[in-house]
Design a protein around this motif. Structure first.
Motif, PDB file in Angstrom:
ATOM      1  N   LEU A  22       0.828  -1.201   0.000  1.00 33.36           N
ATOM      2  CA  LEU A  22       0.000   0.000   0.000  1.00 33.36           C
ATOM      3  C   LEU A  22       0.863   1.252   0.000  1.00 33.36           C
ATOM      4  N   ALA A  23       1.910   1.240   0.818  1.00 30.72           N
ATOM      5  CA  ALA A  23       2.794   2.403   0.897  1.00 30.72           C
ATOM      6  C   ALA A  23       3.501   2.655  -0.429  1.00 30.72           C
ATOM      7  N   ARG A  24       3.849   1.588  -1.121  1.00 32.11           N
ATOM      8  CA  ARG A  24       4.551   1.720  -2.398  1.00 32.11           C
ATOM      9  C   ARG A  24       3.633   2.204  -3.516  1.00 32.11           C
ATOM     10  N   GLU A  25       2.385   1.736  -3.504  1.00 32.38           N
ATOM     11  CA  GLU A  25       1.487   2.001  -4.632  1.00 32.38           C
ATOM     12  C   GLU A  25       0.695   3.299  -4.498  1.00 32.38           C
ATOM     13  N   LEU A  26       0.488   3.785  -3.293  1.00 28.53           N
ATOM     14  CA  LEU A  26      -0.222   5.055  -3.128  1.00 28.53           C
ATOM     15  C   LEU A  26       0.588   6.183  -3.768  1.00 28.53           C
ATOM     16  N   ARG A  27      -0.080   6.985  -4.571  1.00 24.14           N
ATOM     17  CA  ARG A  27       0.606   8.081  -5.273  1.00 24.14           C
ATOM     18  C   ARG A  27       0.542   9.365  -4.452  1.00 24.14           C
ATOM     19  N   GLY A  28       1.698   9.886  -4.124  1.00 24.48           N
ATOM     20  CA  GLY A  28       1.755  11.124  -3.358  1.00 24.48           C
ATOM     21  C   GLY A  28       1.682  12.342  -4.265  1.00 24.48           C
ATOM     22  N   VAL A  29       0.852  13.323  -3.862  1.00 26.85           N
ATOM     23  CA  VAL A  29       0.718  14.569  -4.619  1.00 26.85           C
ATOM     24  C   VAL A  29       0.826  15.746  -3.650  1.00 26.85           C
ATOM     25  N   CYS A  30       1.678  16.721  -3.976  1.00 28.83           N
ATOM     26  CA  CYS A  30       1.798  17.946  -3.185  1.00 28.83           C
ATOM     27  C   CYS A  30       0.953  19.033  -3.852  1.00 28.83           C
ATOM     28  N   TRP A  31       0.171  19.740  -3.063  1.00 25.22           N
ATOM     29  CA  TRP A  31      -0.752  20.748  -3.579  1.00 25.22           C
ATOM     30  C   TRP A  31      -0.377  22.136  -3.080  1.00 25.22           C
ATOM     31  N   GLU A  32      -0.592  23.120  -3.924  1.00 19.95           N
ATOM     32  CA  GLU A  32      -0.400  24.509  -3.532  1.00 19.95           C
ATOM     33  C   GLU A  32      -1.615  24.989  -2.748  1.00 19.95           C
ATOM     34  N   GLU A  33      -1.384  25.851  -1.755  1.00 20.35           N
ATOM     35  CA  GLU A  33      -2.502  26.386  -0.978  1.00 20.35           C
ATOM     36  C   GLU A  33      -3.495  27.090  -1.909  1.00 20.35           C
ATOM     37  N   GLY A  34      -4.776  26.759  -1.762  1.00 17.11           N
ATOM     38  CA  GLY A  34      -5.817  27.350  -2.593  1.00 17.11           C
ATOM     39  C   GLY A  34      -6.109  26.583  -3.862  1.00 17.11           C
ATOM     40  N   GLN A  35      -5.279  25.594  -4.188  1.00 13.50           N
ATOM     41  CA  GLN A  35      -5.503  24.795  -5.392  1.00 13.50           C
ATOM     42  C   GLN A  35      -6.728  23.906  -5.204  1.00 13.50           C
ATOM     43  N   VAL A  36      -7.549  23.778  -6.232  1.00 15.34           N
ATOM     44  CA  VAL A  36      -8.777  22.995  -6.164  1.00 15.34           C
ATOM     45  C   VAL A  36      -8.482  21.550  -6.556  1.00 15.34           C
ATOM     46  N   LEU A  37      -8.755  20.627  -5.638  1.00 16.86           N
ATOM     47  CA  LEU A  37      -8.550  19.206  -5.911  1.00 16.86           C
ATOM     48  C   LEU A  37      -9.741  18.624  -6.662  1.00 16.86           C
ATOM     49  N   LEU A  38     -10.938  19.036  -6.240  1.00 14.02           N
ATOM     50  CA  LEU A  38     -12.169  18.569  -6.858  1.00 14.02           C
ATOM     51  C   LEU A  38     -13.169  19.709  -6.906  1.00 14.02           C
ATOM     52  N   GLU A  39     -13.910  19.794  -7.998  1.00 11.87           N
ATOM     53  CA  GLU A  39     -15.021  20.725  -8.096  1.00 11.87           C
ATOM     54  C   GLU A  39     -16.320  19.970  -7.846  1.00 11.87           C
ATOM     55  N   THR A  40     -17.321  20.660  -7.345  1.00 13.70           N
ATOM     56  CA  THR A  40     -18.633  20.049  -7.169  1.00 13.70           C
ATOM     57  C   THR A  40     -19.125  19.518  -8.513  1.00 13.70           C
ATOM     58  N   GLY A  41     -19.544  18.258  -8.536  1.00 15.21           N
ATOM     59  CA  GLY A  41     -20.041  17.653  -9.763  1.00 15.21           C
ATOM     60  C   GLY A  41     -18.977  17.009 -10.622  1.00 15.21           C
ATOM     61  N   GLN A  42     -17.702  17.156 -10.238  1.00 13.28           N
ATOM     62  CA  GLN A  42     -16.620  16.552 -11.017  1.00 13.28           C
ATOM     63  C   GLN A  42     -16.633  15.039 -10.839  1.00 13.28           C
ATOM     64  N   LEU A  43     -16.307  14.315 -11.912  1.00 12.01           N
ATOM     65  CA  LEU A  43     -16.289  12.858 -11.872  1.00 12.01           C
ATOM     66  C   LEU A  43     -15.214  12.370 -10.902  1.00 12.01           C
ATOM     67  N   LEU A  44     -15.591  11.452 -10.016  1.00 12.48           N
ATOM     68  CA  LEU A  44     -14.640  10.880  -9.074  1.00 12.48           C
ATOM     69  C   LEU A  44     -13.871   9.756  -9.760  1.00 12.48           C
ATOM     70  N   THR A  45     -12.574   9.793  -9.667  1.00  8.97           N
ATOM     71  CA  THR A  45     -11.742   8.774 -10.316  1.00  8.97           C
ATOM     72  C   THR A  45     -10.843   8.029  -9.343  1.00  8.97           C
ATOM     73  N   GLU A  46     -10.683   8.559  -8.114  1.00  5.69           N
ATOM     74  CA  GLU A  46      -9.797   7.897  -7.175  1.00  5.69           C
ATOM     75  C   GLU A  46     -10.105   8.299  -5.734  1.00  5.69           C
ATOM     76  N   PHE A  47      -9.593   7.501  -4.846  1.00  2.00           N
ATOM     77  CA  PHE A  47      -9.665   7.735  -3.408  1.00  2.00           C
ATOM     78  C   PHE A  47      -8.417   8.513  -2.994  1.00  2.00           C
ATOM     79  N   ALA A  48      -8.562   9.489  -2.115  1.00  2.00           N
ATOM     80  CA  ALA A  48      -7.415  10.282  -1.674  1.00  2.00           C
ATOM     81  C   ALA A  48      -7.391  10.376  -0.150  1.00  2.00           C
ATOM     82  N   LEU A  49      -6.224  10.169   0.407  1.00  2.00           N
ATOM     83  CA  LEU A  49      -5.986  10.226   1.846  1.00  2.00           C
ATOM     84  C   LEU A  49      -5.107  11.435   2.143  1.00  2.00           C
ATOM     85  N   VAL A  50      -5.485  12.226   3.137  1.00  2.00           N
ATOM     86  CA  VAL A  50      -4.672  13.375   3.531  1.00  2.00           C
ATOM     87  C   VAL A  50      -3.494  12.866   4.359  1.00  2.00           C
TER      88      VAL A  50
END
Length: 220
Positions: A22-50
Motif C-alpha cells: 500500500l505504501a509503495r502504490e499510493l501516489r503522493g501529490v503535493c498541492w499549492e494552498e488554494g488549489q482545487v482538488l475537486l469541483e462540485t459535480g466533477q467525476l470521481l476517479t480515485e480515493f485520496a488520503l490526507v
C-alpha cells in the motif's frame, strides 16, 4: 509512509504484510494552498488520503456555505471504491487545498488488484451540513497577530482531550493556528446543540459560555 498508514484508523484491519504494498502504490501529490482538488459535480476517479497539511471540503446550501476541514488520516472520494462495474460517481462538494497539503491516492482498479476490499470498511460519513460556514463570514477573519497565534497554540497544547485524539506535533499546532478564524458570538446564542455533530473546534478568547446538560435526553 508505512508508519503513518499504520496509524490511520481506516487501515486497522489491514494485515501487516499489505502495508509495504500500500505504501509503495499510493501516489503522493503535493498541492499549492488554494488549489482545487475537486469541483462540485466533477467525476470521481480515485480515493485520496490526507497525509500532511489539511484540505477544506466546501458545499453550498440554500442559506449558507457548509465547510469541513480534513486533517492527516482523513480522506475523500471513498465512494468510488465502494461501487462495482465502473459506476460513474460525482463529487458532492468542492475540495480545496490548505497549506502544506499532501495526499496519497488510489484508483478503484488498484483497490481491487491489491485485494483491499475484504479488509477495509468505510464508516458512514457525518453530514457535511453539520459544519456550517455562514454567509457573511469572511476568510479575512483568519488573520491574526503573534499574540493571538501564541494564545491559540497554548490553548491547543493544553487541551488533554485533543492530545488524546491526535498527535499534536508542532507543525499540526501551527496549521490549526493558520486555519482558525475569529467570530464574535452575541450573548444568548446557542453555539452547539445536544446530539449535534461537533464539526468545529472552539478556543474561547474572551468572555464565557454556559454548558447545559439535558438529563432527560436519551443516551447516545
Amino acid at each position: 509512509r508505512i508508519e503513518f498508514l499504520g496509524q490511520v484508523p481506516l487501515f486497522r484491519r489491514l494485515p501487516l504484510s499489505n502495508f509495504p504494498i500500500l505504501a509503495r502504490e499510493l501516489r503522493g501529490v503535493c498541492w499549492e494552498e488554494g488549489q482545487v482538488l475537486l469541483e462540485t459535480g466533477q467525476l470521481l476517479t480515485e480515493f485520496a488520503l490526507v497525509a500532511e497539511g489539511w484540505a477544506e471540503v466546501q458545499a453550498v446550501g440554500e442559506d449558507a456555505m457548509h465547510a469541513q476541514l480534513l486533517w492527516p488520516g482523513d480522506y475523500f472520494g471513498e465512494k468510488v471504491l465502494q461501487t462495482s462495474g465502473g459506476a460513474s460517481l460525482r463529487s458532492p462538494a468542492r475540495v480545496v487545498a490548505g497549506p502544506g497539503l499532501v495526499t496519497l491516492s488510489l484508483s478503484p482498479a488498484e483497490f481491487e488488484d491489491f485485494g483491499l476490499r475484504r479488509h477495509l470498511t468505510f464508516p458512514k460519513r457525518r453530514a457535511l451540513s453539520r459544519c456550517v460556514l455562514k454567509k457573511g463570514r469572511s476568510r479575512d477573519n483568519c488573520s491574526k497577530d503573534e499574540d493571538q497565534r501564541r494564545f491559540i497554540a497554548e490553548a491547543v497544547r493544553a487541551n488533554a482531550n485533543l492530545r488524546s485524539l491526535v498527535d499534536l506535533q508542532e507543525r499540526a499546532v501551527q496549521q490549526l493556528c493558520d486555519a482558525a478564524y475569529r467570530e464574535e458570538v452575541p450573548a444568548g446564542t446557542q453555539v452547539v446543540q445536544h446530539g449535534e455533530y461537533g464539526g468545529v473546534f472552539y478556543v474561547v478568547e474572551s468572555g464565557s459560555f454556559e454548558l447545559r446538560v439535558d438529563h432527560a435526553a436519551p443516551a447516545a
